[in-house]
Design an enzyme around this catalytic site. Structure first.
Site, PDB file in Angstrom:
ATOM      1  N   GLY A  11      58.515  28.561 -52.738  1.00  0.00           N
ATOM      2  CA  GLY A  11      57.009  28.268 -53.233  1.00  0.00           C
ATOM      3  C   GLY A  11      56.122  28.094 -51.835  1.00  0.00           C
ATOM      4  N   ASN A  52      53.888  16.940 -54.241  1.00  0.00           N
ATOM      5  CA  ASN A  52      53.182  15.666 -54.600  1.00  0.00           C
ATOM      6  C   ASN A  52      53.870  15.223 -55.937  1.00  0.00           C
ATOM      7  OD1 ASN A  52      50.663  15.685 -52.883  1.00  0.00           O
ATOM      8  ND2 ASN A  52      49.817  17.573 -53.824  1.00  0.00           N
ATOM      9  N   LYS A  72      52.104   7.559 -50.837  1.00  0.00           N
ATOM     10  CA  LYS A  72      51.192   8.805 -50.599  1.00  0.00           C
ATOM     11  C   LYS A  72      50.490   9.140 -52.472  1.00  0.00           C
ATOM     12  CE  LYS A  72      50.589  13.049 -49.453  1.00  0.00           C
ATOM     13  NZ  LYS A  72      51.585  14.214 -49.412  1.00  0.00           N
ATOM     14  N   ASN A  74      46.733  10.087 -52.813  1.00  0.00           N
ATOM     15  CA  ASN A  74      46.250  11.285 -53.457  1.00  0.00           C
ATOM     16  C   ASN A  74      45.230  10.839 -54.742  1.00  0.00           C
ATOM     17  OD1 ASN A  74      47.446  13.259 -52.141  1.00  0.00           O
ATOM     18  ND2 ASN A  74      49.366  13.171 -52.876  1.00  0.00           N
ATOM     19  N   SER A 130      40.919  18.094 -50.974  1.00  0.00           N
ATOM     20  CA  SER A 130      42.357  17.945 -51.384  1.00  0.00           C
ATOM     21  C   SER A 130      42.942  19.283 -52.008  1.00  0.00           C
ATOM     22  CB  SER A 130      42.192  16.951 -52.561  1.00  0.00           C
ATOM     23  OG  SER A 130      41.368  17.361 -53.716  1.00  0.00           O
TER      24      SER A 130
END
Length: 321
Positions: free
Chosen positions: A27, A122, A200, A204, A269
């Site tokens: 990825g 994420n 995190k 986010n 973002s």
């Protein structure tokens, strides 16, 4: 674009620490390309696995790595096939959270015995989802990523700031952390990666959807009257869910949230970048995850729920053209 970095800068090489490793980046978006480029420059064998246009550009010209300090072409291997993880000592698993299980199934037959799969994604549960798909003998470790990057086009990654990792313990984590650090990627091994992942996630959840819906980078975003209070309320919901879930979040999360806009003022973002390109976002694994855990634990999350719905509506609008 300059042809090479300043020759006066002496880079550490893999042989300075121990024999180089073979890395595959499953990825190869902005995060994987940035770390892959640094590892290749340090002497490790790196293979990027990504989309055809990107792979073709890397094969033809190398990967362009653009940072504040350098603008260079980095030669490395690239493939569109998941089977290219074959022979890798470490797989940097960088696919979108929603693709975790599918990508894990694709690489499973090709992993070398003992290869470490590091989930650089994420969200807070990707390592568990990947581990459930791979062979029980394959070590999987979560990694928390602190970096601001973006793709400047096929074969071109742009670094905007930071670049550290925190990784979970595994049989190879200490060795890999040393190699990553020697390559210019400061890396720590932590027993509380779950807490760090949640920290995190809070960042986010606070910024990603707002940046996406406004299509603004973090610096200008917080200058809009009322935004900082909305961010504070989003964070309060996230922390209430984390506390109810028994998560210990390390450090001063409130200070980290306040500092993002000043340390990464020009960063959009990842959710904003996805929306701008008409791609599905990871909102279900950000604000959506907070909503899901809140519902399971009886903690109200109206702001996170509203942001999730608004991003979903924006996705629909982009998909409709």
């Amino acid at each position: 674009m300059t042809a090479a970095a300043d020759s006066s800068v002496s880079l550490p090489t893999a042989s300075d620490i121990c024999p180089p490793l073979r890395f595959a980046v499953m990825g190869a978006g902005a995060v994987g390309c940035y770390f892959g480029a640094l590892l290749a420059r340090a002497g490790h064998a790196v293979t990027l696995i990504g989309r055809p246009a990107h792979v073709l550009a890397v094969r033809d010209h190398g990967l362009r790595l653009q940072t504040a300090a350098m603008d260079v072409q980095v030669p490395l291997a690239a493939s569109t096939e998941p089977s290219a993880v074959h022979g890798a000592d470490v797989v940097l698993f960088c696919v979108k959270s929603s693709d975790s299980e599918d990508a894990a199934r694709q690489i499973r037959p090709h992993l070398a015995p003992g290869a470490l799969v590091l989930t650089l994604q994420n969200g807070v549960d990707n390592d568990e989802r990947v581990r459930a798909v791979l062979d029980a003998s394959t070590p999987v470790a979560a990694a928390v990523v602190y970096v601001a990057t973006a793709m400047g086009g096929p074969g071109h990654v742009v670094h905007h700031g930071r670049g550290e990792l925190v990784i979970a313990p595994s049989p190879r984590s200490d060795e890999v952390a040393r190699q990553l650090t020697a390559a210019g990627i400061p890396t720590q091994v932590s027993d509380n990666v779950r807490g760090a992942l949640w920290a995190k996630l809070v960042l986010n959840s606070a910024y990603n959807a707002l940046s996406a819906l406004s299509q603004q980078p973090y610096g200008p975003l917080v200058q809009v009257p009322g935004v900082t209070q909305v961010i504070a309320d989003i964070v309060a919901e996230c922390l209430a869910v984390a506390a109810a879930d028994g998560v210990t979040i390390p450090g001063d999360v409130q200070a980290a949230v306040r500092g993002i806009a000043s340390t990464m003022p020009s960063q959009y973002s990842s959710t904003a970048q996805d929306l701008a390109r008409g791609k599905p976002t990871e909102i279900d694994h950000l604000n959506g995850y907070v909503v899901k855990r809140g519902a399971a634990l009886g903690v109200p999350t109206p702001l996170n729920h509203a942001l999730k719905v608004l991003v979903k509506l924006a996705e629909m609008r982009r998909a409709a053209g």
